[in-house]
Design a protein around this motif. Structure first.
Motif, short mmCIF file in Angstrom:
data_model
loop_
_atom_site.label_atom_id
_atom_site.label_comp_id
_atom_site.label_asym_id
_atom_site.label_seq_id
_atom_site.Cartn_x
_atom_site.Cartn_y
_atom_site.Cartn_z
N GLU A 92 0.98 -1.23 -0.06
CA GLU A 92 -0.08 -0.02 -0.18
C GLU A 92 0.92 1.41 0.09
OE1 GLU A 92 -2.72 -0.41 3.17
OE2 GLU A 92 -4.01 -1.70 2.21
N ALA A 93 2.01 1.21 0.89
CA ALA A 93 2.92 2.30 0.79
C ALA A 93 3.50 2.76 -0.73
CB ALA A 93 3.80 2.28 1.93
N ALA A 94 4.06 1.42 -1.13
CA ALA A 94 4.51 1.61 -2.57
C ALA A 94 3.55 2.31 -3.64
CB ALA A 94 5.13 0.34 -3.16
N ALA A 95 2.43 1.86 -3.53
CA ALA A 95 1.19 2.36 -4.16
C ALA A 95 0.97 3.68 -3.94
CB ALA A 95 -0.09 1.49 -4.09
N ARG A 96 0.88 4.22 -2.78
CA ARG A 96 0.69 5.57 -2.22
C ARG A 96 1.67 6.54 -2.72
NH1 ARG A 96 -0.01 10.06 -1.61
NH2 ARG A 96 -0.70 11.14 0.25
N PHE A 97 3.00 6.11 -2.99
CA PHE A 97 3.92 6.99 -3.44
C PHE A 97 4.30 6.76 -5.15
CE2 PHE A 97 5.72 5.76 0.79
CZ PHE A 97 4.90 6.74 1.50
N GLY A 98 3.49 6.14 -5.71
CA GLY A 98 3.69 5.85 -7.08
C GLY A 98 4.76 5.03 -7.72
N MET A 99 5.05 4.06 -6.80
CA MET A 99 6.32 3.18 -7.17
C MET A 99 6.00 2.19 -8.15
SD MET A 99 7.94 3.01 -3.33
CE MET A 99 9.43 2.07 -3.76
N SER A 100 6.59 1.76 -8.96
CA SER A 100 6.29 0.97 -10.13
C SER A 100 6.67 -0.54 -9.50
CB SER A 100 7.15 1.13 -11.57
OG SER A 100 8.44 1.01 -11.04
N ARG A 101 7.42 -0.67 -8.58
CA ARG A 101 7.86 -1.82 -8.11
C ARG A 101 7.73 -2.05 -6.56
NH1 ARG A 101 13.18 -5.14 -10.04
NH2 ARG A 101 12.73 -7.15 -9.24
N VAL A 102 7.26 -2.94 -5.97
CA VAL A 102 6.84 -3.11 -4.37
C VAL A 102 8.19 -3.75 -4.05
CG1 VAL A 102 5.59 -4.13 -2.63
CG2 VAL A 102 4.38 -3.41 -4.92
N PRO A 103 8.71 -3.02 -2.99
CA PRO A 103 9.89 -3.58 -2.36
C PRO A 103 9.65 -4.87 -1.55
CG PRO A 103 9.68 -1.25 -1.69
CD PRO A 103 8.17 -1.88 -2.31
N ASP A 104 10.71 -5.64 -1.52
CA ASP A 104 10.36 -6.74 -0.69
C ASP A 104 10.42 -6.53 1.02
OD1 ASP A 104 10.71 -8.77 -2.73
OD2 ASP A 104 12.76 -8.73 -2.55
N GLY A 105 9.74 -7.24 1.85
CA GLY A 105 9.69 -6.87 3.04
C GLY A 105 10.12 -8.24 3.85
N TYR A 106 10.93 -7.72 5.04
CA TYR A 106 11.42 -9.14 5.88
C TYR A 106 11.21 -8.43 7.23
CZ TYR A 106 13.93 -10.60 1.89
OH TYR A 106 14.24 -11.09 0.35
N VAL A 107 10.94 -9.66 8.11
CA VAL A 107 10.78 -9.43 9.48
C VAL A 107 12.20 -10.34 10.14
CG1 VAL A 107 9.58 -10.14 11.53
CG2 VAL A 107 8.43 -9.25 9.44
N VAL A 108 12.93 -9.63 11.08
CA VAL A 108 14.12 -10.13 11.62
C VAL A 108 13.72 -10.16 13.10
CG1 VAL A 108 15.39 -9.62 9.61
CG2 VAL A 108 15.50 -8.06 11.72
N LEU A 109 14.38 -10.93 14.03
CA LEU A 109 14.28 -10.91 15.49
C LEU A 109 14.75 -9.76 15.93
CD1 LEU A 109 13.66 -12.63 17.90
CD2 LEU A 109 16.01 -13.52 17.87
N GLY A 110 14.12 -8.98 16.90
CA GLY A 110 14.30 -7.96 17.40
C GLY A 110 14.90 -7.87 18.75
N ASN A 111 14.56 -8.88 19.55
CA ASN A 111 15.17 -9.09 20.89
C ASN A 111 14.91 -7.76 21.75
OD1 ASN A 111 16.07 -11.86 20.91
ND2 ASN A 111 17.97 -11.24 19.86
N GLY A 112 13.81 -7.26 21.66
CA GLY A 112 13.38 -6.04 22.41
C GLY A 112 13.59 -4.72 21.63
N GLN A 113 14.46 -4.95 20.64
CA GLN A 113 14.59 -3.38 19.84
C GLN A 113 13.65 -3.00 18.89
OE1 GLN A 113 18.99 -3.20 18.36
NE2 GLN A 113 19.03 -5.22 18.85
N ILE A 114 13.54 -1.70 19.03
CA ILE A 114 12.48 -1.17 18.27
C ILE A 114 13.18 -0.46 16.92
CG2 ILE A 114 10.56 0.58 18.04
CD1 ILE A 114 9.81 -1.77 19.53
N ASN A 115 13.15 -1.26 15.72
CA ASN A 115 13.84 -0.65 14.78
C ASN A 115 13.32 -1.03 13.36
OD1 ASN A 115 15.98 0.93 13.23
ND2 ASN A 115 17.62 -0.60 13.92
N ALA A 116 13.67 -0.50 12.26
CA ALA A 116 13.50 -0.60 11.07
C ALA A 116 14.50 -0.08 10.11
CB ALA A 116 11.86 -0.33 10.67
N PHE A 117 14.56 -0.47 9.04
CA PHE A 117 15.28 0.17 7.81
C PHE A 117 15.02 -0.28 6.42
CE2 PHE A 117 17.87 -3.65 9.13
CZ PHE A 117 18.31 -4.06 7.75
#
Length: 269
Positions: A92-117
């Motif tokens: 939905e975010a990719a479509a909202r910004f008019g991107m032609s290709r949707v990025p891949d999305g991955y979930v990694v173990l946070g161990n209590g950390q709040i982060n994304a990149f």
């Protein structure tokens, strides 16, 4: 036709007004560093920093490739059957910004950390979300905050921040105090503009989770955080911001609340 760019969450997200100028400055610094390194190498001098700088194209390429491979072999790839809410938010975010290709999305173990990149390698772009953030969308019950954060990261990709050539051009400036960090803060404000356009109702929750974590985020007053941007004065609060890769949280909250101007890079609101 896409809507015009601006600070309103209802159009297309604006790039921070200082970002391009700071990028040009960073590239200029890096180019000068390359020229100095080549001149020193020709003169017969070879220090460690000269070798690192001259090998930067290869080092950046290898670092990006290794990072992408780590997500592919260790991360949980978002799909319609694995973390479907996150998968939908990225699309939905990719479509909202008019991107032609949707990025891949991955979930990694946070161990209590709040982060994304967000990052990329070759022609691929991807978003990584630490597992603890999904509790914001689940147990903590503020899916809008998660959608804002996902929009922020996809925004980095949409704005070109994850490009190999951009990161290579910034390489030398990252080792110069203030220049690299100031460009990074401008890019974060740009990504926040994307997050706001993707899910404006999630801005307050995003500030809350970044300030107090996934379980206490509901106790954070967004407006009190934004108000303190104008009252926490002095040299050391200014120094903390000027050397940081991200705008300090109070300034960031103020920028998300006041959409009449761009977020402050150097001086407090």
């Amino acid at each position: 036709m896409l809507p015009p760019r601006g600070l309103s969450p209802w159009g297309m997200p604006a790039r921070h007004r200082f970002e391009n100028a700071l990028l040009v400055l960073a590239i200029t610094v890096t180019a000068l560093a390359y020229l100095v390194s080549i001149a020193l190498l020709v003169s017969g001098r070879l220090d460690t920093w000269i070798g690192i700088l001259l090998l930067a194209p290869l080092l950046v390429y290898l670092a990006r490739g290794r990072m992408y491979a780590a997500q592919r072999v260790n991360g949980v790839k978002m799909s319609p059957t694995q973390f479907p809410d996150g998968y939908r938010m990225v699309a939905e975010a990719a479509a909202r910004f008019g991107m032609s290709r949707v990025p891949d999305g991955y979930v990694v173990l946070g161990n209590g950390q709040i982060n994304a990149f967000a990052s990329g390698h070759g022609f691929r772009r991807y978003v990584v979300v630490y597992s603890d953030l999904f509790e914001v969308g689940g147990q903590a019950r503020d899916p809008d905050a998660l959608a804002f954060i996902v929009g922020h990261e996809v925004g980095h990709i949409a704005a070109g921040h994850t490009s190999y050539w951009r990161q290579l051009g910034m390489f030398g400036a990252n080792y110069v105090p203030v220049i690299g960090s100031s460009l990074s803060r401008a890019q974060e404000y740009t990504a926040d503009n994307h997050g706001l356009c993707n899910r404006p109702t999630g801005a307050a929750g995003a500030i809350g989770v970044l300030g107090a974590g996934k379980y206490l985020m509901g106790l954070v007053s967004f407006h009190e955080m934004a108000d303190r941007a104008g009252t926490e004065r002095g040299f050391f609060p200014w120094l903390v911001n000027i050397l940081a890769s991200h705008p300090v949280l109070t300034w960031r909250a103020a920028a998300l609340r006041d959409r009449s101007r761009h977020g402050r890079i150097f001086f407090r609101p």
